[in-house]
Design a protein around this motif. Structure first.
Motif, PDB file in Angstrom:
ATOM      1  N   THR A   8       0.836  -1.185   0.000  1.00 42.78           N
ATOM      2  CA  THR A   8       0.000   0.000   0.000  1.00 42.78           C
ATOM      3  C   THR A   8       0.878   1.243   0.000  1.00 42.78           C
ATOM      4  O   THR A   8       2.096   1.169   0.189  1.00 42.78           O
ATOM      5  CB  THR A   8      -0.909   0.036   1.239  1.00 42.78           C
ATOM      6  OG1 THR A   8      -0.082   0.140   2.404  1.00 42.78           O
ATOM      7  CG2 THR A   8      -1.782  -1.203   1.331  1.00 42.78           C
ATOM      8  N   VAL A   9       0.236   2.391  -0.183  1.00 47.60           N
ATOM      9  CA  VAL A   9       0.964   3.653  -0.130  1.00 47.60           C
ATOM     10  C   VAL A   9       1.588   3.824   1.249  1.00 47.60           C
ATOM     11  O   VAL A   9       2.709   4.305   1.383  1.00 47.60           O
ATOM     12  CB  VAL A   9       0.016   4.833  -0.457  1.00 47.60           C
ATOM     13  CG1 VAL A   9       0.697   6.164  -0.222  1.00 47.60           C
ATOM     14  CG2 VAL A   9      -0.491   4.728  -1.879  1.00 47.60           C
ATOM     15  N   GLN A  10       0.880   3.388   2.281  1.00 48.04           N
ATOM     16  CA  GLN A  10       1.401   3.514   3.630  1.00 48.04           C
ATOM     17  C   GLN A  10       2.704   2.742   3.804  1.00 48.04           C
ATOM     18  O   GLN A  10       3.577   3.164   4.561  1.00 48.04           O
ATOM     19  CB  GLN A  10       0.367   3.032   4.668  1.00 48.04           C
ATOM     20  CG  GLN A  10      -0.828   3.936   4.808  1.00 48.04           C
ATOM     21  CD  GLN A  10      -1.930   3.627   3.773  1.00 48.04           C
ATOM     22  OE1 GLN A  10      -1.803   2.729   2.954  1.00 48.04           O
ATOM     23  NE2 GLN A  10      -2.998   4.400   3.806  1.00 48.04           N
ATOM     24  N   ASP A  11       2.835   1.607   3.115  1.00 50.08           N
ATOM     25  CA  ASP A  11       4.077   0.841   3.188  1.00 50.08           C
ATOM     26  C   ASP A  11       5.252   1.675   2.697  1.00 50.08           C
ATOM     27  O   ASP A  11       6.308   1.698   3.323  1.00 50.08           O
ATOM     28  CB  ASP A  11       3.995  -0.431   2.343  1.00 50.08           C
ATOM     29  CG  ASP A  11       3.030  -1.463   2.895  1.00 50.08           C
ATOM     30  OD1 ASP A  11       2.685  -1.391   4.100  1.00 50.08           O
ATOM     31  OD2 ASP A  11       2.625  -2.336   2.117  1.00 50.08           O
ATOM     32  N   HIS A  12       5.073   2.366   1.590  1.00 52.41           N
ATOM     33  CA  HIS A  12       6.151   3.185   1.028  1.00 52.41           C
ATOM     34  C   HIS A  12       6.477   4.349   1.950  1.00 52.41           C
ATOM     35  O   HIS A  12       7.647   4.681   2.150  1.00 52.41           O
ATOM     36  CB  HIS A  12       5.771   3.695  -0.359  1.00 52.41           C
ATOM     37  CG  HIS A  12       5.583   2.603  -1.356  1.00 52.41           C
ATOM     38  ND1 HIS A  12       6.636   1.861  -1.850  1.00 52.41           N
ATOM     39  CD2 HIS A  12       4.477   2.119  -1.950  1.00 52.41           C
ATOM     40  CE1 HIS A  12       6.175   0.956  -2.702  1.00 52.41           C
ATOM     41  NE2 HIS A  12       4.867   1.088  -2.774  1.00 52.41           N
TER      42      HIS A  12
END
Length: 64
Positions: A8-12
């Motif tokens: 997810t974007v949160q991972d990045h």
């Protein structure tokens, strides 16, 4: 159901934050004295003069 391989974007964002924290820890461990100066922190985080308005204010910074 979400699988563990789904990125997810949160991972990045989390990975970028972890990397920046690591860079700060490395700089702090190599610093002479108790704390990194605000200028050194900006240097480690690649904060330029043009980004000052988008950064989080430092503690004790009373500019409006």
């Amino acid at each position: 159901m979400v699988t563990l391989s789904t990125r997810t974007v949160q991972d990045h964002v989390a990975l970028a934050e972890i990397e920046l924290c690591g860079e700060l820890m490395i700089a702090a461990s190599a610093a002479i004295g108790e704390r990194l100066s605000a200028d050194r922190i900006d240097e480690v985080l690649n904060v330029g003069a043009g980004t000052e308005l988008t950064t989080v204010p430092r503690q004790g910074d009373h500019r409006g």
